[in-house]
Design an enzyme around this catalytic site. Structure first.
Site, mmCIF file in Angstrom:
data_model
loop_
_atom_site.group_PDB
_atom_site.id
_atom_site.type_symbol
_atom_site.label_atom_id
_atom_site.label_comp_id
_atom_site.label_asym_id
_atom_site.label_seq_id
_atom_site.Cartn_x
_atom_site.Cartn_y
_atom_site.Cartn_z
ATOM 1 N N ASP A 302 0.814 -1.201 0.000
ATOM 2 C CA ASP A 302 0.000 0.000 0.000
ATOM 3 C C ASP A 302 0.858 1.266 0.000
ATOM 4 O OD1 ASP A 302 -2.584 1.432 0.455
ATOM 5 O OD2 ASP A 302 -1.621 1.970 2.350
ATOM 6 N N GLU A 355 1.262 -0.536 -5.057
ATOM 7 C CA GLU A 355 0.204 0.446 -5.259
ATOM 8 C C GLU A 355 0.899 1.807 -5.237
ATOM 9 O OE1 GLU A 355 -2.536 3.504 -4.319
ATOM 10 O OE2 GLU A 355 -1.638 2.598 -2.542
#
Length: 639
Positions: A302, A355
């Site tokens: 993330d 990401e």
């Protein structure tokens, strides 16, 4: 002592075997060994329900100059609730959850729980062997992104268990034709509203859905059904709750001493100190832990952009610079490279997916070539361009044709995943269906068209739950999806369309075998902005293995639209978004189309097709001498 030396050096990559609470036998006694890192503490004690939360008799021993404390407590058993009572050098007394706890109490309680996680009997040997024989770059990858709390529920905060998901979720994913499940963070977190992105227990699977072994059962069932499991992993920041990592021993050992770098004002969290070697051991071990102990197949890492940019979301008074005067977080970049090198050392077939919303180069290049070392990256540029384009009135699209074509300029600069994720259907952004322009019926037609282009564009695929039937409302984290919508004709037809599209994708190797190879894509007609039509080919490894894709993004009907094709023969219609079974207007379509010798679009042959407004068609080359093949049965068999 060697383990602690490696931990201090940032190289203890299985530190969960040393740290945390481990049921063991010591001499003739059974009990639990507790080990924790608190380098600046004056004293650390183990407290819990076993000693009425009074730690005088359970003070831990400091091990040399390592900053590590340890204690064996006899006669303790799994299920014991505990914390560390940390006496700081400033005279404060802190109650901290174990950073290496393998289980936590169900929120709002915050205690760590002793458990034995190392003796699950796995039954996924076939899956593990198959993974070793596959290359993810040349395989289909169709990821279903899931938030477990809201996929299904029995009512308010009455969640399905991991075991219930092992039946209902796994069966659904198999039936829909997905290849992987990506779980939004399931590490322990105190606030449901954070969706799991503000973590307190990096080694503890959340207790909301059951025990760690029940989660192992869910993953085991996925593997037995041929489904990979990806974990959304959050190494960029952690939450500030008092029982967590913040000021763990009274000083900032996990977040670092520079508050300007530590604070994440956008999220109200703290960044890890990536230059701290013990933090490196903690985080890299955590990545290995989920693969080693839980058989996770990969991590979606993330917020990489927020890790590598010192100025990411920072107001002027918080700006800092690296030693060279730049804004790159050198320590974070080194950490990410080391993370990927270590993961691929132990698990060469792992998926490490960044990401990353930045334009940082070579994210998916090997570290020895100067890259960050991931093997896939989310293509946020494609997603933003396409959602902007699909929101336009079709009459305006001719002036924005580049939004659907620009992605092919850079499509092979990285190994991409095309994400239609949870982030795009929250915070007032509207659902995917409701982003589409036009009337109610046109929204469905456009979403079918958009999904068709998404599925045939180079790159692996990810869709957030609910998108498969065109959920009309935004995602609500505290409620179950609107499953009842499938019973309504338009939504039911959309669900059927996505299932059919998924199946065609899986059957047509030309759509994924060369996702990362520029030779796997060819434009046939990229310049028809006036009619908002694009035509392109996807190629597989075989000489005659190719598909032709036609997308009409206009609201005009072109009844005799000619497209160039590279070879003479039969072309079979594998999928048409305007089929009546999918909610479209066409009850009958020409399944087999024969090429003519008329050269077109710089090709020696051409086809003439009926091109309805707002439609997607997928044609597969079948050649004149071949009979009907099972791989082309999707159009009739699924409609």
């Amino acid at each position: 002592m060697r383990d602690l030396y490696l931990f201090n050096k940032g190289s203890l990559y299985h530190s969960y075997r040393t740290f945390g609470a481990h049921p063991i036998r010591l001499a003739d006694d059974y009990g639990v060994r507790f080990t924790v890192w608190a380098p600046h503490a004056r004293e650390v004690r183990v407290v819990g329900d076993f000693n009425h939360w009074q730690g005088e008799r359970h003070a831990m021993e400091r091990i040399g100059e390592t900053g590590v404390w340890s204690l064996f407590v006899p006669n303790l058993v799994p299920g014991t609730v505990y914390k560390y009572e940390v006496h700081t050098s400033a005279g404060e007394l802190l109650l901290k959850a174990d950073p290496f706890a393998f289980l936590s109490e169900l929120r709002p309680n915050t205690g760590s729980v002793v458990t034995d996680i190392f003796n699950y009997d796995w039954n996924d040997g076939d899956w593990q062997r198959r993974k070793q024989e596959m290359s993810p770059y040349h395989e289909s990858m169709l990821i279903y992104e899931v938030h477990l709390s809201s996929w299904r529920s029995w009512g308010k905060e009455m969640f399905w268990t991991y075991e219930e998901m092992a039946e209902g979720l796994v069966q659904y994913v198999v039936e829909m034709g997905y290849t992987h499940i990506e779980l939004l963070p399931i590490t322990e977190h105190p606030l449901d509203m954070s969706w799991g992105y503000q973590v307190t227990g990096y080694y503890a699977a959340t207790s909301r859905f059951g025990s760690p072994k029940q989660l192992m059962y869910l993953i085991d069932r996925c593997h037995q059904q041929g489904i990979g499991v990806i974990l959304d992993w959050v190494p960029g920041h952690f939450c500030k709750d008092d029982h967590g990592l913040r000021l763990f021993d009274g000083t900032p050992i996990f977040e670092g001493t520079d508050w300007k770098r530590a604070e994440k004002p956008l999220w109200g969290t703290l960044a890890f100190d990536f230059g701290c070697t013990e933090v490196q051991s903690f985080l890299i071990s955590n990545a290995i832990y989920w693969m080693d102990v839980f058989h996770i197949d990969g991590l979606r890492v993330d917020a990489v952009a927020s890790m590598i940019d010192l100025h990411f979301d920072k107001p002027p008074e918080m700006l800092t610079y690296n030693t060279f005067g730049g804004t790159e977080n050198i320590e974070a970049i080194r950490f990410l490279k080391r993370l990927n090198e270590t993961v691929f050392h132990y698990y060469p077939d792992a998926l490490m997916i960044a990401e990353d919303s930045s334009s940082w180069p070579a994210v998916t290049s090997p570290t020895y070539m100067g890259g960050l070392g991931f093997n896939f990256k989310w293509n946020m540029g494609w997603m933003n361009d396409m959602l902007r384009y699909m929101a336009l009135d079709p009459a305006e699209r001719m002036r924005h044709h580049n939004l659907i074509t620009f992605s092919l300029v850079y499509a092979f600069s990285e190994n991409y995943v095309l994400p239609l994720s949870h982030d795009e259907v929250v915070h007032g952004k509207r659902s995917l269906l409701n982003k589409m322009s036009g009337s109610y019926d046109q929204k469905f037609a456009q979403l079918r068209l958009f999904y068709g282009y998404w599925m045939t564009h180079p790159g692996k695929k990810l869709l957030f739950m609910g998108g498969e039937w065109g959920q009309f409302d935004e995602w609500k984290y505290d409620e179950a999806l609107d499953w009842q919508l499938i019973g309504y004709p338009k939504h039911g037809s959309m669900h059927h369309y996505v299932k059919s599209l998924n199946r065609v994708y899986g059957e047509q190797a030309s759509l994924w075998e060369r996702d990362c190879d520029p030779g796997g894509f060819e434009w046939i007609d990229v310049h028809n902005a006036a009619q908002s039509v694009i035509v392109f080919m996807r190629r597989g490894h075989g000489e005659h293995d190719f598909s032709v894709i036609i997308c009409n993004f206009s609201n005009q009907h072109y009844p005799e639209y000619r497209i160039g094709v590279p070879e003479p023969g039969q072309y079979r219609l594998a999928l048409h978004s305007e089929a009546a079974a999918f909610g479209g207007a066409l009850a009958h379509m020409q399944e087999i189309i024969y090429s003519s010798k008329t050269a077109w679009h710089g090709r020696p042959c051409s086809l003439t097709i009926d091109l309805p407004p707002l439609s997607f068609q997928l044609l597969v080359f079948a050649s004149g001498e071949h009979g009907r093949s099972e791989r082309f049965s999707a159009l009739h068999g699924l409609m």
